[in-house]
Scaffold this active site. Structure first.
Site, PDB file in Angstrom:
ATOM      1  N   SER A 175      38.162 -39.520  20.218  1.00 48.57           N
ATOM      2  CA  SER A 175      39.240 -39.981  19.347  1.00 48.57           C
ATOM      3  C   SER A 175      40.380 -40.587  20.170  1.00 48.57           C
ATOM      4  O   SER A 175      40.157 -41.490  20.959  1.00 48.57           O
ATOM      5  CB  SER A 175      39.711 -38.807  18.478  1.00 48.57           C
ATOM      6  OG  SER A 175      40.412 -39.274  17.353  1.00 48.57           O
ATOM      7  N   ASP A 226      34.677 -39.800  13.809  1.00 47.08           N
ATOM      8  CA  ASP A 226      35.449 -39.185  14.889  1.00 47.08           C
ATOM      9  C   ASP A 226      34.629 -38.224  15.745  1.00 47.08           C
ATOM     10  O   ASP A 226      33.932 -37.350  15.238  1.00 47.08           O
ATOM     11  CB  ASP A 226      36.633 -38.435  14.272  1.00 47.08           C
ATOM     12  CG  ASP A 226      37.756 -38.208  15.257  1.00 47.08           C
ATOM     13  OD1 ASP A 226      37.507 -37.549  16.282  1.00 47.08           O
ATOM     14  OD2 ASP A 226      38.877 -38.682  15.004  1.00 47.08           O
TER      15      ASP A 226
END
Length: 281
Positions: free
Chosen positions: A55, A163
């Protein structure tokens, strides 16, 4: 040069220094603490040979692998149009705006980066971890940062990816696979507020949104990072949220990351010494 001289030269060569890797964890705006940690490392002359991230950690890691300094990264953050970013924080938004922004600093393919780098993402169908270490840098980064329900998945190689925090939030194991002998991890969520401290409304919204999220957190999404890291830096960011993009909050998180890294400098320096001592035995 005679045979004896050549043999003597070969055996007297210094063994290569151990390769140090850094694994940068997920955490949204808390990633400002990563920049503070990198500043601390720069001041101490600590250089990482390998970088991996999830991320926001993937974005910082790619910038590091490209050669940007912590000061450079601060400038990039300052250049971000926060109002435009806030406008795009809506359910299942497309991340094209983020990819366009990042392309100004990270154009090209991962394989062309000066340092080995990889980002983690999560497969939307299988919930399995996906390691992205080749192909377009910006596409890998947006896939690694596509946290639902704010953003829709990013297609890479025919798969819809989300993610990396869901499957490998602090990819120290990935950094090791890239060739690092020792790995330093940074966990931005080590002091996350317990569920009971959050308000009732917050919990209700979280439950409702959870039904719309196509991926779930794997049980080992964080523990695998702790298991693979030699040192885990844990800045106390409990007073902040992943969406705190205000200047005051970001400056505070930067300082917390800086101090947390400074506290581990001696331990990081000792890693290489320990490696050499073992080799001498």
């Amino acid at each position: 040069m005679g045979l004896f001289a050549r043999l003597k030269t070969a055996f007297s060569r210094k063994k290569p220094a151990p390769r140090l890797g850094i694994a940068l964890g997920s955490g949204g705006a808390k990633g400002t603490a990563h920049l503070g940690a990198l500043k601390a490392f720069e001041e101490e002359g600590i250089v990482f040979d390998v970088a991996a991230g999830a991320s926001i950690g993937a974005i910082v890691g790619a910038l590091y692998a490209k050669g940007y300094s912590s000061a450079d990264m601060e400038g990039i953050v300052e250049s971000l149009n926060r109002k435009e970013f806030a406008r795009n924080l809506r359910p299942f938004a497309d991340l094209e705006f983020a990819e366009n922004f990042l392309s100004a600093y990270l154009d090209g393919d991962i394989e062309a980066l000066p340092k080995p780098f990889a980002a983690t993402a999560t497969d939307g169908e299988t919930n399995e971890r996906v390691v992205l270490k080749e192909g377009k840098i910006t596409r890998a980064l947006t896939a690694s940062a596509a946290i639902p329900p704010f953003f829709r998945g990013v297609e890479v190689g025919g798969r819809k990816l989300y993610d990396g925090a869901f499957s490998d939030a602090i990819p120290a194991d990935v950094a090791r696979d890239l060739g690092a002998d020792f790995v330093v991890g940074i966990d931005l969520g080590a002091f996350a507020r317990p569920e009971e401290e959050r308000g009732v409304i917050s919990r209700m919204v979280g439950s409702a949104m959870g039904a719309l999220v196509p991926v779930k957190y794997n049980k080992d999404c964080k523990t695998r990072g702790y298991d693979a890291a030699d040192i885990m830096i844990t800045p106390d960011l409990s007073a902040f949220r992943a969406t705190d993009v205000g200047r005051t909050e970001m400056e505070a998180m930067f300082e917390i990351g800086y101090r947390a890294a400074k506290e581990q400098i001696s331990a990081i320096r000792a890693l290489g010494k320990g490696k050499k001592a073992k080799e001498k035995k």
